[in-house]
Structures are given as C-alpha cells and as structure tokens.
Design a protein around this motif. Structure first.
Motif, PDB file in Angstrom:
ATOM      1  N   ARG A  70     -34.070 -10.472   1.885  1.00 53.84           N
ATOM      2  CA  ARG A  70     -33.359  -9.354   1.274  1.00 53.84           C
ATOM      3  C   ARG A  70     -32.937  -9.717  -0.151  1.00 53.84           C
ATOM      4  O   ARG A  70     -33.068  -8.924  -1.085  1.00 53.84           O
ATOM      5  CB  ARG A  70     -32.134  -8.989   2.127  1.00 53.84           C
ATOM      6  CG  ARG A  70     -31.629  -7.611   1.911  1.00 53.84           C
ATOM      7  CD  ARG A  70     -30.644  -7.193   2.991  1.00 53.84           C
ATOM      8  NE  ARG A  70     -31.332  -6.900   4.254  1.00 53.84           N
ATOM      9  CZ  ARG A  70     -31.291  -7.682   5.342  1.00 53.84           C
ATOM     10  NH1 ARG A  70     -30.612  -8.789   5.355  1.00 53.84           N
ATOM     11  NH2 ARG A  70     -31.924  -7.339   6.439  1.00 53.84           N
ATOM     12  N   HIS A  72     -35.872  -9.611  -2.389  1.00 57.31           N
ATOM     13  CA  HIS A  72     -36.199  -8.208  -2.675  1.00 57.31           C
ATOM     14  C   HIS A  72     -35.252  -7.641  -3.730  1.00 57.31           C
ATOM     15  O   HIS A  72     -35.686  -6.930  -4.650  1.00 57.31           O
ATOM     16  CB  HIS A  72     -36.143  -7.377  -1.390  1.00 57.31           C
ATOM     17  CG  HIS A  72     -36.200  -5.907  -1.636  1.00 57.31           C
ATOM     18  ND1 HIS A  72     -37.362  -5.261  -2.007  1.00 57.31           N
ATOM     19  CD2 HIS A  72     -35.233  -4.951  -1.594  1.00 57.31           C
ATOM     20  CE1 HIS A  72     -37.102  -3.971  -2.175  1.00 57.31           C
ATOM     21  NE2 HIS A  72     -35.823  -3.766  -1.926  1.00 57.31           N
ATOM     22  N   SER A 101     -36.736  -6.286  -7.158  1.00 53.92           N
ATOM     23  CA  SER A 101     -36.633  -4.853  -7.437  1.00 53.92           C
ATOM     24  C   SER A 101     -35.796  -4.576  -8.683  1.00 53.92           C
ATOM     25  O   SER A 101     -35.985  -3.548  -9.338  1.00 53.92           O
ATOM     26  CB  SER A 101     -36.077  -4.099  -6.228  1.00 53.92           C
ATOM     27  OG  SER A 101     -34.745  -4.490  -5.972  1.00 53.92           O
TER      28      SER A 101
END
Length: 171
Positions: free
Chosen positions: A52, A55, A59
């Motif tokens: 996570r 990510h 992102s």
C-alpha cells in the motif's frame, strides 16, 4: 513539500521492513501454534501495508528510497541482536521488548494513516484508499499486540515468586 511526503512514506516503508523481520523471528520461536499463526497473519498484513505504501508513493509520483530501506534493515538487525541477547522466548525480556517495539510501530502506523487521511484531499490519486478503515485495522493490530505485551511483561518483569503473590491478590 512532496519531498517531505516522500521521506515520510519511505520512513514508514523502512520501518515496516524491520517489523517484518522481527515478526518473522517471533513466529519461528513460538511453542503455541495459535501464536505462530498470529504472527504469520500479522506478517502478511504488514506486507500488505508495504505494498500500500509503495502504491501511495508511485501514485503520487514519488520514489522509493533504497537507502532508507537499507538503513531500516540495518537498524532492525541491530535491534534483533540486542533482543536475541535478552532472549526471544516466552518469559524472556527480549520477547517482551520485541512486543513493545511492535506495539509502538503499529501505533506509528495508525498515526500514519490518520495523517494521510488528513492530507488525502490534496492527493486525488488516493481517492480509492479508505484511510479510516486502515486506521481501524491498525488499532485492532495494536490492541492484539498490546495484550501479548502485557502478558509477556508480567512473565519477564516479575519473578515467579512475586507473580504468584500478585496473581492470588488480583483474584
């Protein structure tokens, strides 16, 4: 500002790498299969948190820091040596201290999710992430670890004679 966020997320990523190594060590030292399963499950959850974090970094257009991760692993190795010296079996001081470190780390993860929930409106690429749910999961993990920390603290910090007297008075 993004530099600060990159550093903050990488610090937590490095901490999670150290936590996984410690959790792995604790899982192998358990006599109770339920405790082994607890630590193995916790390890899988922390590995999910690592993904996570990766990510979130990607992102937001930020980079993972290999240097910080290496530092985190080095710190974890040094801590592990100290804990091994103290003993990582149930009832030994090292086990209690390892659980205390993990409890503090999980609380830090909870605070990470709270902070990211606060700044998430500035990062629309994070819209799909439920930081409130992640915080609740961290609270659940922390509470489960805290139960173990208290139990092992009693076993390692109170000698058996005093523990017997304390137990009979408490009942």
């Amino acid at each position: 500002m993004d530099h600060n966020l990159q550093r903050y997320l990488n610090d937590h990523l490095a901490g999670s790498a150290g936590a996984i190594r410690l959790i792995d060590e604790l899982a192998t030292r358990q006599d109770d299969p339920a405790e082994t399963a607890f630590f193995e499950s916790l390890k899988a959850e922390v590995e999910g948190d690592q993904e996570r974090l990766r990510h979130l970094l990607a992102s937001a257009g930020l980079e993972e820091s290999a240097a910080l991760q290496a530092t985190g692993k080095l710190t974890a190795s040094a801590s592990k040596l100290k804990l091994l010296w103290e003993g990582l079996k149930p009832g030994e001081l090292g086990m209690f201290e390892a659980l205390e470190m993990l409890t503090l780390g999980i609380q830090g993860k909870r605070l990470l999710w709270v902070m990211l929930m606060e700044i998430a409106p500035a990062y629309p690429e994070w819209d799909e992430i439920d930081f409130a749910e992640l915080e609740l999961e961290a609270i659940r993990q922390r509470d489960a670890m805290e139960e173990r920390r208290i139990l092992h603290g009693r076993e390692s910090l109170i000698d058996s004679e005093r523990r017997t007297a304390t137990t009979s008075v408490a009942r």
